[in-house]
Design a protein around this motif. Structure first.
Motif, PDB file in Angstrom:
ATOM      1  N   TYR A  19       0.765  -1.166  -0.139  1.00  0.00           N
ATOM      2  CA  TYR A  19       0.210  -0.053   0.124  1.00  0.00           C
ATOM      3  C   TYR A  19       0.813   1.234   0.020  1.00  0.00           C
ATOM      4  CZ  TYR A  19       0.523   0.970   5.135  1.00  0.00           C
ATOM      5  OH  TYR A  19       1.129   1.014   6.411  1.00  0.00           O
ATOM      6  N   HIS A  20       2.150   1.009   0.214  1.00  0.00           N
ATOM      7  CA  HIS A  20       3.031   2.445   0.188  1.00  0.00           C
ATOM      8  C   HIS A  20       3.331   2.812  -1.332  1.00  0.00           C
ATOM      9  CE1 HIS A  20       4.089   1.064   4.564  1.00  0.00           C
ATOM     10  NE2 HIS A  20       3.823   2.281   4.680  1.00  0.00           N
ATOM     11  N   PHE A  21       3.047   1.853  -1.935  1.00  0.00           N
ATOM     12  CA  PHE A  21       3.242   1.947  -3.546  1.00  0.00           C
ATOM     13  C   PHE A  21       2.355   2.749  -4.434  1.00  0.00           C
ATOM     14  CE2 PHE A  21       5.629  -2.229  -3.190  1.00  0.00           C
ATOM     15  CZ  PHE A  21       6.378  -1.768  -2.494  1.00  0.00           C
ATOM     16  N   ALA A  22       0.905   2.940  -3.554  1.00  0.00           N
ATOM     17  CA  ALA A  22      -0.004   3.814  -4.111  1.00  0.00           C
ATOM     18  C   ALA A  22       0.486   5.369  -4.589  1.00  0.00           C
ATOM     19  CB  ALA A  22      -1.144   3.931  -2.996  1.00  0.00           C
ATOM     20  N   GLY A  23      -0.067   5.732  -5.607  1.00  0.00           N
ATOM     21  CA  GLY A  23       0.175   6.998  -5.986  1.00  0.00           C
ATOM     22  C   GLY A  23      -0.733   8.111  -5.024  1.00  0.00           C
ATOM     23  N   SER A  24      -0.511   9.309  -5.341  1.00  0.00           N
ATOM     24  CA  SER A  24      -1.179  10.533  -4.909  1.00  0.00           C
ATOM     25  C   SER A  24      -1.351  11.500  -5.978  1.00  0.00           C
ATOM     26  CB  SER A  24      -0.533  10.909  -3.419  1.00  0.00           C
ATOM     27  OG  SER A  24       0.898  11.356  -3.598  1.00  0.00           O
ATOM     28  N   THR A  25      -2.402  12.507  -5.663  1.00  0.00           N
ATOM     29  CA  THR A  25      -2.587  13.553  -6.432  1.00  0.00           C
ATOM     30  C   THR A  25      -2.899  14.893  -5.643  1.00  0.00           C
ATOM     31  OG1 THR A  25      -5.109  13.151  -6.364  1.00  0.00           O
ATOM     32  CG2 THR A  25      -3.899  11.914  -8.104  1.00  0.00           C
ATOM     33  N   GLY A  26      -2.990  15.870  -6.278  1.00  0.00           N
ATOM     34  CA  GLY A  26      -3.074  17.036  -5.997  1.00  0.00           C
ATOM     35  C   GLY A  26      -2.034  17.542  -4.920  1.00  0.00           C
ATOM     36  N   TYR A  27      -2.327  17.966  -3.780  1.00  0.00           N
ATOM     37  CA  TYR A  27      -1.440  18.366  -2.509  1.00  0.00           C
ATOM     38  C   TYR A  27      -0.686  17.262  -2.269  1.00  0.00           C
ATOM     39  CZ  TYR A  27      -4.108  22.774  -2.337  1.00  0.00           C
ATOM     40  OH  TYR A  27      -4.685  23.751  -2.673  1.00  0.00           O
ATOM     41  N   GLY A  28      -1.186  15.922  -2.153  1.00  0.00           N
ATOM     42  CA  GLY A  28      -0.256  14.733  -1.481  1.00  0.00           C
ATOM     43  C   GLY A  28      -0.310  14.624  -0.337  1.00  0.00           C
ATOM     44  N   TYR A  29      -1.246  15.283   0.491  1.00  0.00           N
ATOM     45  CA  TYR A  29      -1.292  15.223   1.995  1.00  0.00           C
ATOM     46  C   TYR A  29      -1.465  13.875   2.250  1.00  0.00           C
ATOM     47  CZ  TYR A  29      -2.348  20.294   2.217  1.00  0.00           C
ATOM     48  OH  TYR A  29      -2.137  21.540   2.450  1.00  0.00           O
ATOM     49  N   ASN A  30      -0.361  13.439   3.589  1.00  0.00           N
ATOM     50  CA  ASN A  30      -0.760  12.114   4.302  1.00  0.00           C
ATOM     51  C   ASN A  30      -0.304  10.862   3.373  1.00  0.00           C
ATOM     52  OD1 ASN A  30      -1.780  13.422   6.717  1.00  0.00           O
ATOM     53  ND2 ASN A  30      -3.655  13.800   5.710  1.00  0.00           N
ATOM     54  N   ILE A  83      15.533   2.017 -12.511  1.00  0.00           N
ATOM     55  CA  ILE A  83      14.251   1.662 -12.660  1.00  0.00           C
ATOM     56  C   ILE A  83      13.469   3.124 -12.314  1.00  0.00           C
ATOM     57  CG2 ILE A  83      12.366   0.928 -11.425  1.00  0.00           C
ATOM     58  CD1 ILE A  83      13.814  -1.448 -12.827  1.00  0.00           C
ATOM     59  N   ALA A  84      13.894   3.923 -11.339  1.00  0.00           N
ATOM     60  CA  ALA A  84      13.246   5.223 -11.126  1.00  0.00           C
ATOM     61  C   ALA A  84      13.644   6.178 -12.303  1.00  0.00           C
ATOM     62  CB  ALA A  84      13.832   5.984 -10.081  1.00  0.00           C
ATOM     63  N   SER A  85      12.348   6.698 -12.870  1.00  0.00           N
ATOM     64  CA  SER A  85      12.410   7.467 -14.038  1.00  0.00           C
ATOM     65  C   SER A  85      12.749   8.750 -13.986  1.00  0.00           C
ATOM     66  CB  SER A  85      10.910   7.138 -14.929  1.00  0.00           C
ATOM     67  OG  SER A  85      10.220   8.052 -14.096  1.00  0.00           O
ATOM     68  N   THR A  86      13.016   9.476 -12.823  1.00  0.00           N
ATOM     69  CA  THR A  86      13.577  10.725 -12.482  1.00  0.00           C
ATOM     70  C   THR A  86      13.422  10.841 -11.110  1.00  0.00           C
ATOM     71  OG1 THR A  86      12.938  13.088 -13.067  1.00  0.00           O
ATOM     72  CG2 THR A  86      10.922  11.800 -12.265  1.00  0.00           C
ATOM     73  N   GLY A  87      14.175  11.855 -10.548  1.00  0.00           N
ATOM     74  CA  GLY A  87      13.930  12.424  -9.141  1.00  0.00           C
ATOM     75  C   GLY A  87      15.404  12.656  -8.546  1.00  0.00           C
ATOM     76  N   GLY A  88      15.412  12.914  -7.300  1.00  0.00           N
ATOM     77  CA  GLY A  88      16.481  13.076  -6.514  1.00  0.00           C
ATOM     78  C   GLY A  88      16.236  12.808  -5.004  1.00  0.00           C
ATOM     79  N   TYR A  89      17.412  12.881  -4.285  1.00  0.00           N
ATOM     80  CA  TYR A  89      17.381  12.795  -2.855  1.00  0.00           C
ATOM     81  C   TYR A  89      18.263  13.773  -2.258  1.00  0.00           C
ATOM     82  CZ  TYR A  89      21.846  10.585  -2.460  1.00  0.00           C
ATOM     83  OH  TYR A  89      22.987  10.316  -2.514  1.00  0.00           O
ATOM     84  N   MET A 103       2.961  12.098  -5.596  1.00  0.00           N
ATOM     85  CA  MET A 103       4.356  11.289  -6.168  1.00  0.00           C
ATOM     86  C   MET A 103       3.730  11.121  -7.518  1.00  0.00           C
ATOM     87  SD  MET A 103       6.445  11.526  -3.733  1.00  0.00           S
ATOM     88  CE  MET A 103       7.588   9.907  -3.745  1.00  0.00           C
ATOM     89  N   LEU A 104       2.605  11.136  -8.052  1.00  0.00           N
ATOM     90  CA  LEU A 104       2.322  10.860  -9.269  1.00  0.00           C
ATOM     91  C   LEU A 104       2.518   9.624  -9.810  1.00  0.00           C
ATOM     92  CD1 LEU A 104       3.263  14.259 -10.734  1.00  0.00           C
ATOM     93  CD2 LEU A 104       1.054  13.804  -9.899  1.00  0.00           C
ATOM     94  N   GLY A 105       2.233   8.549  -9.126  1.00  0.00           N
ATOM     95  CA  GLY A 105       2.670   7.138  -9.543  1.00  0.00           C
ATOM     96  C   GLY A 105       4.111   6.908  -9.724  1.00  0.00           C
ATOM     97  N   ALA A 106       5.023   7.474  -9.036  1.00  0.00           N
ATOM     98  CA  ALA A 106       6.479   7.332  -8.945  1.00  0.00           C
ATOM     99  C   ALA A 106       6.919   6.245  -7.778  1.00  0.00           C
ATOM    100  CB  ALA A 106       7.184   8.478  -9.379  1.00  0.00           C
ATOM    101  N   THR A 107       6.113   6.336  -6.927  1.00  0.00           N
ATOM    102  CA  THR A 107       6.573   5.713  -5.652  1.00  0.00           C
ATOM    103  C   THR A 107       6.891   4.331  -5.749  1.00  0.00           C
ATOM    104  OG1 THR A 107       4.858   7.111  -4.610  1.00  0.00           O
ATOM    105  CG2 THR A 107       5.951   5.438  -3.152  1.00  0.00           C
ATOM    106  N   HIS A 108       6.214   3.402  -6.535  1.00  0.00           N
ATOM    107  CA  HIS A 108       6.639   1.971  -6.473  1.00  0.00           C
ATOM    108  C   HIS A 108       8.044   1.813  -7.259  1.00  0.00           C
ATOM    109  CE1 HIS A 108       6.812  -1.887  -8.462  1.00  0.00           C
ATOM    110  NE2 HIS A 108       6.002  -2.325  -7.707  1.00  0.00           N
ATOM    111  N   SER A 109       8.117   2.436  -8.361  1.00  0.00           N
ATOM    112  CA  SER A 109       9.475   2.417  -9.234  1.00  0.00           C
ATOM    113  C   SER A 109      10.679   3.064  -8.306  1.00  0.00           C
ATOM    114  CB  SER A 109       9.552   3.436 -10.277  1.00  0.00           C
ATOM    115  OG  SER A 109       9.215   4.759 -10.154  1.00  0.00           O
ATOM    116  N   MET A 110      10.552   4.113  -7.089  1.00  0.00           N
ATOM    117  CA  MET A 110      11.318   4.577  -6.528  1.00  0.00           C
ATOM    118  C   MET A 110      11.899   3.671  -5.406  1.00  0.00           C
ATOM    119  SD  MET A 110      10.304   8.392  -6.427  1.00  0.00           S
ATOM    120  CE  MET A 110      11.099   9.118  -5.397  1.00  0.00           C
TER     121      MET A 110
END
Length: 417
Positions: free
Chosen positions: A48-59, A236-242, A269-276
């Motif tokens: 369930y941690h792999f689910a995407g979020s939209t908008g503000y992405g709260y919580n 695997i991650a298609s973009t991003g940084g840390y 996170m726009l669906g990127a969480t799983h790949s990250m």
């Protein structure tokens, strides 16, 4: 593609010489793989941690736990891991702008940083929104002739009371110098902190993740930054940084990333969480494969009389394998050979061009699934003397080997060997 018998024989000899190094790399892979798994287990990562979020992405619990996992893996108090970082340069810029204020000064003690950071540093009044444009000073201390920190010069430079952040570039960049090991970075931290314990030590960690057992925060570094399309994204991650480090510094960077008072609490996170997550899980193994490929490249080219850095049997602290050629033609032909070995865009012939952020024409072989993904097999070089190619990556050792052999064959075909 078929290789000349001479090439295949040289490859077999190089692999035989490198067996002891390969065994060491396998042990490193085990250590770092287990470290990542333990961090996943500690924070009870679930699907369930792999689910995407939209908008503000709260919580967004997946985003929050990903930050915690990264912090543990890198030995840091906190981390900010987001797909919204466009590149390593963007991530580094965010970290620096987060902790520096007008009147402060950034001091790099490992010489001139990588080309793409020059515009971030900028010049006073340049109107580009650079550090200098905001009244933040800059200085650098050149390395000694053997590529070591100039301790006396660093001590003198730190007498400037405006210095707030000390910058260290772990990787060699486009320089013919050794990359700095985590142990060497720790020595720099201790030296700086003895002079002024309030200084913030920042490390550009690009290309270095999982090439050693320890990461810079574990030897006292206050803040690090890196790109997910390099080592920690695992291909695997298609973009991003840390960004990772001391909690209050990561929070300041998060305020720069979004807005003051918001920080890391928002951001879909726009669906990127799983790949990250999956990329981080795979990263230790993928990095190990790339490091093995670099060892092979060094052994092969040393056998042909070329100078390489690091040598095949030297300690490594990043992905990059530098090979010195004798002419621009040698350099370009090698890089074009790496492109010919790609699974993607092998038919494309790279040529030098004026790449944004670089001061000289650059040729890049980048037949990758992720655009600019330098954990994948790639090579690039500025067209300037000395003619040095910088090869990195290879998600599998077999692909890295294929790339090196193809580059050699391309040079033979052009009568350069």
């Amino acid at each position: 593609m078929f290789f000349d018998n001479r090439i295949t024989e040289l490859a077999e000899q190089a692999e035989e010489r490198a067996q002891s190094r390969f065994r060491e790399i396998d042990k490193l892979i085990d250590h770092n793989q287990w470290k990542v798994i333990r961090a996943f287990q500690k924070h009870k990562v679930s699907d369930y941690h792999f689910a995407g979020s939209t908008g503000y992405g709260y919580n967004d619990r997946g985003r929050e736990v990903l930050d915690l996992v990264y912090a543990d893996v890198f030995g840091a108090e906190a981390a900010l891991v987001r797909p919204h970082f466009a590149s390593g340069t963007h991530t580094i810029s965010t970290a620096l702008f987060g902790v520096l204020r007008p009147g402060d000064k950034l001091l790099y003690i490992t010489g001139t940083p990588y080309d793409t950071l020059h515009k971030v540093i900028g010049k006073p009044g340049d109107g580009k929104g650079s550090l200098a444009d905001f009244g933040i000073g800059y200085g650098e201390v050149a390395l000694t002739s053997d590529g070591s920190p100039d301790w006396d010069a660093i001590r003198i430079a730190l007498q400037d009371g405006d210095v707030k952040v000390v910058g260290i570039q772990r990787s060699r960049g486009y320089d013919w110098r050794r990359s700095f090991t985590v142990e060497q970075i720790g020595q720099m931290v201790r030296f700086v902190k003895e002079i002024n314990p309030n200084l913030v030590v920042f490390v550009d960690n690009c290309y270095g993740e999982f090439t050693e057992e320890l990461e810079p925060p574990q030897v006292g570094v206050d803040l690090i930054a890196g790109s997910l399309i390099k080592n920690p994204g695992g291909g695997i991650a298609s973009t991003g940084g840390y960004i990772a480090g001391r909690r209050e510094l990561v929070e300041l960077a998060a305020y720069r990333h979004t807005a003051p008072g918001i920080g890391g609490e928002v951001g879909a996170m726009l669906g990127a969480t799983h790949s990250m997550y999956q990329g981080l899980f795979l990263a230790p193994h993928m990095v190990g494969q790339a490091v093995k490929g670099a060892v092979l490249a060094a052994a092969l080219f040393e056998g042909l009389g070329f100078e390489t850095s690091p040598a095949w049997n030297e300690v490594r602290t990043d992905l990059i394998q530098a090979i010195r050629f004798t002419s621009a033609e040698h350099l370009v032909t090698f890089v074009q050979g790496i492109q010919r070995a790609a699974a993607v865009d092998a038919h494309v012939v790279p040529e030098p061009w004026d790449m944004p952020g670089y001061e000289h024409p650059v040729i890049m072989a980048a037949g990758t699934f992720i655009q600019g993904g330098s954990l994948e097999l790639s090579a690039d070089a500025p067209i300037r003397e000395p003619y040095i190619a910088y090869m990195q990556g290879g998600l599998t050792y077999a692909h890295a080997k294929f790339g090196v052999l193809t580059a050699l064959q391309n040079m033979i075909n052009h009568h350069l060997l």
